[in-house]
Write a protein that holds these residues in place. Structure first.
Motif, PDB file in Angstrom:
ATOM      1  N   LEU A  98      25.443 -46.536 -24.443  1.00  0.00           N
ATOM      2  CA  LEU A  98      24.211 -46.432 -23.658  1.00  0.00           C
ATOM      3  C   LEU A  98      24.201 -45.153 -22.832  1.00  0.00           C
ATOM      4  N   THR A 101      23.293 -42.174 -25.058  1.00  0.00           N
ATOM      5  CA  THR A 101      22.004 -42.090 -25.731  1.00  0.00           C
ATOM      6  C   THR A 101      21.034 -41.221 -24.946  1.00  0.00           C
ATOM      7  N   PHE A 104      17.464 -43.648 -23.323  1.00  0.00           N
ATOM      8  CA  PHE A 104      17.424 -44.724 -22.336  1.00  0.00           C
ATOM      9  C   PHE A 104      16.347 -44.507 -21.269  1.00  0.00           C
ATOM     10  N   ASP A 105      16.389 -43.368 -20.596  1.00  0.00           N
ATOM     11  CA  ASP A 105      15.411 -43.103 -19.538  1.00  0.00           C
ATOM     12  C   ASP A 105      13.997 -42.993 -20.099  1.00  0.00           C
ATOM     13  N   LEU A 211      18.574 -48.319 -29.227  1.00  0.00           N
ATOM     14  CA  LEU A 211      19.650 -48.799 -28.370  1.00  0.00           C
ATOM     15  C   LEU A 211      20.588 -49.627 -29.231  1.00  0.00           C
ATOM     16  N   LEU A 235      22.091 -55.038 -22.439  1.00  0.00           N
ATOM     17  CA  LEU A 235      21.144 -53.930 -22.586  1.00  0.00           C
ATOM     18  C   LEU A 235      19.817 -54.249 -21.898  1.00  0.00           C
ATOM     19  N   CYS A 238      20.346 -53.788 -18.240  1.00  0.00           N
ATOM     20  CA  CYS A 238      20.414 -52.357 -17.905  1.00  0.00           C
ATOM     21  C   CYS A 238      19.022 -51.728 -17.873  1.00  0.00           C
ATOM     22  N   LEU A 239      18.163 -52.095 -18.826  1.00  0.00           N
ATOM     23  CA  LEU A 239      16.785 -51.594 -18.825  1.00  0.00           C
ATOM     24  C   LEU A 239      16.066 -52.000 -17.539  1.00  0.00           C
ATOM     25  N   ARG A 242      17.501 -50.141 -14.424  1.00  0.00           N
ATOM     26  CA  ARG A 242      17.079 -48.737 -14.399  1.00  0.00           C
ATOM     27  C   ARG A 242      15.601 -48.636 -14.041  1.00  0.00           C
TER      28      ARG A 242
END
Length: 253
Positions: A98, A101, A104-105, A211, A235, A238-239, A242
Motif C-alpha cells: 500500500l 502504490t 492510494f491518495d 490495491l 485496506l 486504511c482508505l 486516509r
C-alpha cells in the motif's frame, strides 16, 4: 520460514516477483507436488521469471525453493501450529504494498470529489468487506452504494457517468461473470478501483487504480483452501482513515 525469506527480500521484489510469491503462498501446501511448468501456468509467468524470483529469495533455483517449502510443511506437522506469524506477515506485506502504490491518495481524492461511489463484492466474503467499507464511510456522512449481484452491476453500469466511481473487491480478479459491465465502465471512462490478492489478474489489468491484499491460504480438512479477508478489511480501514486525514487537513488548512 518461507515468510521470513519473503520479508528479507521484500524490498528487492518487483511486481512480477510479488505476483509469483502470492501464488506460491496461496498454494503453499501444493508446491512440493508442482513442477516449475505447472507453477508457470498458474502464475502466467515464464520459467525464467520463477527462477529469478526464487534466486531473489535466496535459493539456487526452483527445486531448492520447493524442497525448502516441503521441509517447512513437514516440520510444521511435528510442531504445534501457530497462525500469528503468517497473519503478521500478510498484514506487513499488504501495508508495504500500500505504501508503494501510486494510487492510494488518488482513490481517496476520488471518494472526496466524485458524485457517487459504488462497491461490488464478487462473493459472500467480498460482499461483507464491501458492507464494512460502506459502514465506515457512513459514519462521516459519505454514502457508498453496495451492488448486490452481477446482474445488478450490469444494470447500474448503464446509468453511471464519469462523475461516479466503482470499486470491485475480488479474490481471484477473474471477471467472466461481469466482463460486460467492466467493458462498459472502460468505454464510458468511469473510474474503476480493483481490490484483489497480489497477482497478475484481469480485474487489476482493467482497473484505473489497483490495491492489493496479501492473504496466505490455510488448507482445510477437506483439502480445500481457506483464504482470509483480514487484509481486505485492512485496506478498507486504511482508505477510511486516509479520507479522515485529508478532510481534517482541508478543514484545518
Amino acid at each position: 520460514m518461507f515468510s521470513d525469506k519473503i520479508n528479507q527480500a521484500y524490498q528487492s521484489l518487483n511486481e512480477t516477483d510479488l505476483s509469483i510469491v502470492s501464488v506460491v503462498t496461496q498454494n503453499f501446501n501444493e508446491i512440493p507436488k508442482l513442477g516449475i511448468e505447472r507453477l508457470s501456468k498458474m502464475c502466467n509467468y515464464s520459467r525464467t521469471s520463477i527462477l529469478r524470483t526464487a534466486k531473489k529469495l535466496g535459493f539456487s533455483g526452483y527445486a531448492e525453493m520447493r524442497n525448502y517449502i516441503r521441509w517447512e510443511i513437514e516440520n510444521n506437522k511435528s510442531n504445534s501450529p501457530t497462525t500469528i506469524p503468517t497473519l503478521e506477515t500478510d498484514v506487513k506485506q499488504t501495508l508495504v504494498e500500500l505504501e508503494n502504490t501510486k494510487h492510494f491518495d488518488t482513490i481517496v481524492d476520488r471518494i472526496i470529489a466524485n458524485k457517487r461511489i459504488f462497491i461490488y463484492g464478487t462473493g459472500e466474503g467480498q460482499k461483507n468487506c464491501a458492507n464494512e467499507i460502506q459502514r465506515l464511510f457512513m459514519q462521516v456522512g459519505v454514502y457508498l452504494f453496495v451492488i448486490k449481484a452481477s446482474a445488478e452491476f450490469q444494470i447500474i453500469a448503464k446509468d453511471l457517468t464519469k462523475d461516479d466511481m466503482v470499486i470491485v473487491i475480488s479474490l481471484s480478479g477473474e471477471i467472466d461473470r461481469y466482463k460486460e459491465s467492466i467493458q462498459l465502465l472502460k468505454a464510458k471512462k468511469i473510474p474503476l478501483v480493483s481490490i484483489t490478492t497480489l497477482s497478475n489478474n484481469p480485474l487489476a489489468a482493467n482497473a484505473d487504480y489497483r490495491l492489493y491484499a496479501v492473504s496466505s491460504s490455510v488448507l482445510l480438512n477437506n483439502a480445500e483452501a481457506h483464504v482470509s479477508f483480514l487484509t481486505f478489511y485492512l485496506l478498507g480501514e486504511c482508505l477510511f482513515r486516509r479520507y479522515i486525514e485529508k478532510i481534517n487537513l482541508t478543514l484545518n488548512g
